[in-house]
Scaffold this active site. Structure first.
Site, PDB file in Angstrom:
ATOM      1  N   ARG A  58     -11.529 -10.845  29.930  1.00 20.38           N
ATOM      2  CA  ARG A  58     -11.926 -12.163  30.571  1.00 20.38           C
ATOM      3  C   ARG A  58     -12.982 -13.068  29.957  1.00 20.38           C
ATOM      4  O   ARG A  58     -12.852 -14.312  30.061  1.00 20.38           O
ATOM      5  CB  ARG A  58     -12.141 -11.820  32.125  1.00 20.38           C
ATOM      6  CG  ARG A  58     -11.088 -11.301  32.618  1.00 20.38           C
ATOM      7  CD  ARG A  58     -11.297 -10.778  33.981  1.00 20.38           C
ATOM      8  NE  ARG A  58     -12.019  -9.571  33.970  1.00 20.38           N
ATOM      9  CZ  ARG A  58     -11.690  -8.303  33.885  1.00 20.38           C
ATOM     10  NH1 ARG A  58     -10.493  -7.937  33.619  1.00 20.38           N
ATOM     11  NH2 ARG A  58     -12.526  -7.375  33.941  1.00 20.38           N
ATOM     12  N   GLU A  95     -19.310   1.907  34.184  1.00 18.24           N
ATOM     13  CA  GLU A  95     -19.468   2.299  35.382  1.00 18.24           C
ATOM     14  C   GLU A  95     -18.281   3.470  35.718  1.00 18.24           C
ATOM     15  O   GLU A  95     -18.762   4.396  36.726  1.00 18.24           O
ATOM     16  CB  GLU A  95     -19.786   1.492  36.546  1.00 18.24           C
ATOM     17  CG  GLU A  95     -18.712   0.579  36.994  1.00 18.24           C
ATOM     18  CD  GLU A  95     -18.432  -0.713  36.246  1.00 18.24           C
ATOM     19  OE1 GLU A  95     -17.816  -1.486  36.676  1.00 18.24           O
ATOM     20  OE2 GLU A  95     -18.934  -0.777  35.153  1.00 18.24           O
TER      21      GLU A  95
END
Length: 172
Positions: A58, A95
């Site tokens: 992105r 994460e």
């Protein structure tokens, strides 16, 4: 325009416990997409730099049109196996797993100044990896710029040695 209202939140994606910020709803809205590029441009007005480096995937979507608008070069930072020729590679943790990023070794020359752009900062792992790539080939990271910042994951703290810009904040 309230860009945050243009982003769809999907719970438990890609894994349970993750609150995914889906920017495809913002991208399909031509006015919101233009406003996003306008705001990203405005935040960079006081910085001196040569390139925008966009992190796959992105960061590429926002970085290329922003670089064009600012008359700067654009550098793609990609996932493994996407770039031909000599590459610099770095591994990092995120994460919910780990990954690698690559950049052409000749993308930046000694002393050239780079803004690193991505759609989102969470823990800061991919951003720090991108900085390592730029610095490994002699570039200087001027700042990081993100559309979204997940403040609860403290990625900004992980990037404490750099300027960090974000347009929208979520707790997590």
């Amino acid at each position: 325009m309230d860009l945050k209202s243009k982003i769809r939140v999907i719970e438990d994606y890609p894994t349970e416990g993750i609150s995914f910020k889906d920017i495809t709803t913002l991208l399909r809205d031509k006015d919101a997409f233009k406003e996003t590029i306008d705001q990203l441009e405005e935040k960079l007005k006081d910085y001196d730099f040569d390139y925008i480096a966009g992190i796959e995937s992105r960061g590429l979507i926002f970085g290329a049109p922003l670089a064009d608008r600012l008359t700067k070069g654009f550098i793609p930072i990609r996932k493994p196996g996407k770039l031909p020729g000599e590459i610099e590679k770095v591994s990092y943790e995120l994460e919910y797993g780990s990954n690698e990023l690559e950049m052409h070794k000749d993308a930046v020359e000694e002393g050239e100044r780079v803004v690193i752009l991505d759609d989102l900062i969470a823990t800061g792992g991919s951003a720090k990896a991108a900085a390592k790539l730029v610095e490994a080939v002699g570039g200087k990271v001027v700042c990081f710029e993100f559309l979204i910042e997940l403040t609860g994951l403290k990625g900004r703290d992980y990037l404490k040695d750099y300027d960090v810009i974000s347009l929208i904040e979520y707790d997590h």
